[in-house]
Scaffold this motif. Sequence first.
Motif, mmCIF file in Angstrom:
data_model
loop_
_atom_site.group_PDB
_atom_site.id
_atom_site.type_symbol
_atom_site.label_atom_id
_atom_site.label_comp_id
_atom_site.label_asym_id
_atom_site.label_seq_id
_atom_site.Cartn_x
_atom_site.Cartn_y
_atom_site.Cartn_z
ATOM 1 N N UNK A 1 0.829 -1.217 0.000
ATOM 2 C CA UNK A 1 0.000 0.000 0.000
ATOM 3 C C UNK A 1 0.858 1.259 0.000
ATOM 4 N N UNK A 2 0.343 2.316 -0.589
ATOM 5 C CA UNK A 2 1.080 3.581 -0.628
ATOM 6 C C UNK A 2 1.071 4.251 0.742
ATOM 7 N N UNK A 3 2.190 4.880 1.074
ATOM 8 C CA UNK A 3 2.350 5.565 2.358
ATOM 9 C C UNK A 3 2.747 7.009 2.082
ATOM 10 N N UNK A 4 2.028 7.959 2.679
ATOM 11 C CA UNK A 4 2.349 9.371 2.501
ATOM 12 C C UNK A 4 2.480 10.080 3.834
ATOM 13 N N UNK A 5 3.259 11.150 3.848
ATOM 14 C CA UNK A 5 3.460 11.958 5.044
ATOM 15 C C UNK A 5 2.624 13.229 4.923
ATOM 16 N N UNK A 6 1.708 13.449 5.847
ATOM 17 C CA UNK A 6 0.868 14.648 5.802
ATOM 18 C C UNK A 6 1.737 15.879 6.041
ATOM 19 N N UNK A 7 1.660 16.835 5.119
ATOM 20 C CA UNK A 7 2.531 18.010 5.210
ATOM 21 C C UNK A 7 1.848 19.203 4.523
ATOM 22 N N UNK A 8 2.407 20.388 4.732
ATOM 23 C CA UNK A 8 1.815 21.604 4.171
ATOM 24 C C UNK A 8 2.188 21.829 2.710
ATOM 25 N N UNK A 9 3.051 21.004 2.171
ATOM 26 C CA UNK A 9 3.435 21.112 0.770
ATOM 27 C C UNK A 9 3.979 19.789 0.272
ATOM 28 N N UNK A 10 3.925 19.590 -1.038
ATOM 29 C CA UNK A 10 4.390 18.335 -1.617
ATOM 30 C C UNK A 10 5.908 18.258 -1.708
ATOM 31 N N UNK A 11 6.569 19.424 -1.722
ATOM 32 C CA UNK A 11 8.022 19.442 -1.866
ATOM 33 C C UNK A 11 8.711 18.858 -0.628
ATOM 34 N N UNK A 12 9.813 18.184 -0.861
ATOM 35 C CA UNK A 12 10.541 17.495 0.211
ATOM 36 C C UNK A 12 11.014 18.437 1.310
ATOM 37 N N UNK A 13 11.367 19.660 0.954
ATOM 38 C CA UNK A 13 11.927 20.599 1.929
ATOM 39 C C UNK A 13 10.858 21.346 2.724
ATOM 40 N N UNK A 14 9.578 21.112 2.415
ATOM 41 C CA UNK A 14 8.498 21.799 3.119
ATOM 42 C C UNK A 14 8.274 21.207 4.510
ATOM 43 N N UNK A 15 7.638 22.023 5.387
ATOM 44 C CA UNK A 15 7.230 21.517 6.693
ATOM 45 C C UNK A 15 8.089 21.988 7.838
ATOM 46 N N UNK A 16 7.818 21.442 9.030
ATOM 47 C CA UNK A 16 8.623 21.763 10.209
ATOM 48 C C UNK A 16 9.749 20.741 10.369
#
Length: 333
Positions: free
Chosen positions: A173-188
């Motif tokens: 199954x696909x696994x995703x990380x909930x974040x404010x943007x799709x780009x890898x460098x986004x988030x806290x």
Amino acid sequence: MKIAIDGMGGDHAPSEVVQGVVEAVKIYDDIEVYITGPEDKIKEELNKNNYSGDKIKIINANEVIGTNEHPVMALRRKKDSSIVKALNLVKSGECDAIISAGSTGAFLAGCTLIVGRIKGVERPALAPIMPGRNGSFMVIDSGANVDCKPNYLVQFANMGSIYYESVFNKKSPTVGLVNIGAEEEKGNELTKETHKLLKEEKHLNFIGNVEPREIPSGETDVLVCDGFVGNTVLKLYEGAALNLLGIIKDSIMSASFMPKMGAMLLKPVFKKLKVKFDYKEVGGAPFLGVDGICIKAHGSSDGKAFKNAIKQTRIFYSSDVIGKIKKEISENN
């Protein structure tokens, strides 16, 4: 299998609890159910449901833990409560699983402190299944751990992936990380470090960050986040669904004759949509990472919800999810 059910947990206990259990034992001949609660009240409800078989046993418990009580203190003080009695049945090995619609705090604390964590699991996580446009998806964690470290989220991803693959029979199954943007460098800092670690988990089908607006599509099977974010996603999603259906209903009721006629023709479609978003169809959310099958049902669960929670528990048991999680954790430690 043997299932312990908190007979006094939930807004409609014990009547709806007993009704759901009676319906379930009539369908599934491979289960025994232990209902915890005041013996006289449980017997009364069994009589109302015309049940006199031997697949339902009553474990007398004269106390109830309320939703307004401090979870850990209540567990220590109320040893004779329905939820503690049910948890101890799983702890002792007498039962394979527990289902409760009672206090979420007491249930999660009890699963961790009484049933205990799987060796190597740092934090157990609540993992409800939600309806999406293109399929059901999991949100893990949805409230058990509001403060997390990156390695906790990696474990959540692994446990969620194992559960989803086993219960929904979907390979990788696909696994995703909930974040404010799709780009890898986004988030806290938490999400950025977690992203790096998840990329290294080669056995996971990690697809990267998932923005909240993409969550309802159901394109991603397992969505990973800390409990604060997950609980916010869960409650916003439930509220948005209910209000959207309400807006549609209000608009139809205030419309002229012709739109109302059109709505009548679409009634089967609306009914199907309502069922899709009905938590009663799923039954409950698994608490993954504890050394026993623990299912948290919605506080307002009715008989149908309890029946489906038992159905879900059977699949959990037959899929050996706990055994697979133990193997995964041991191999990574």
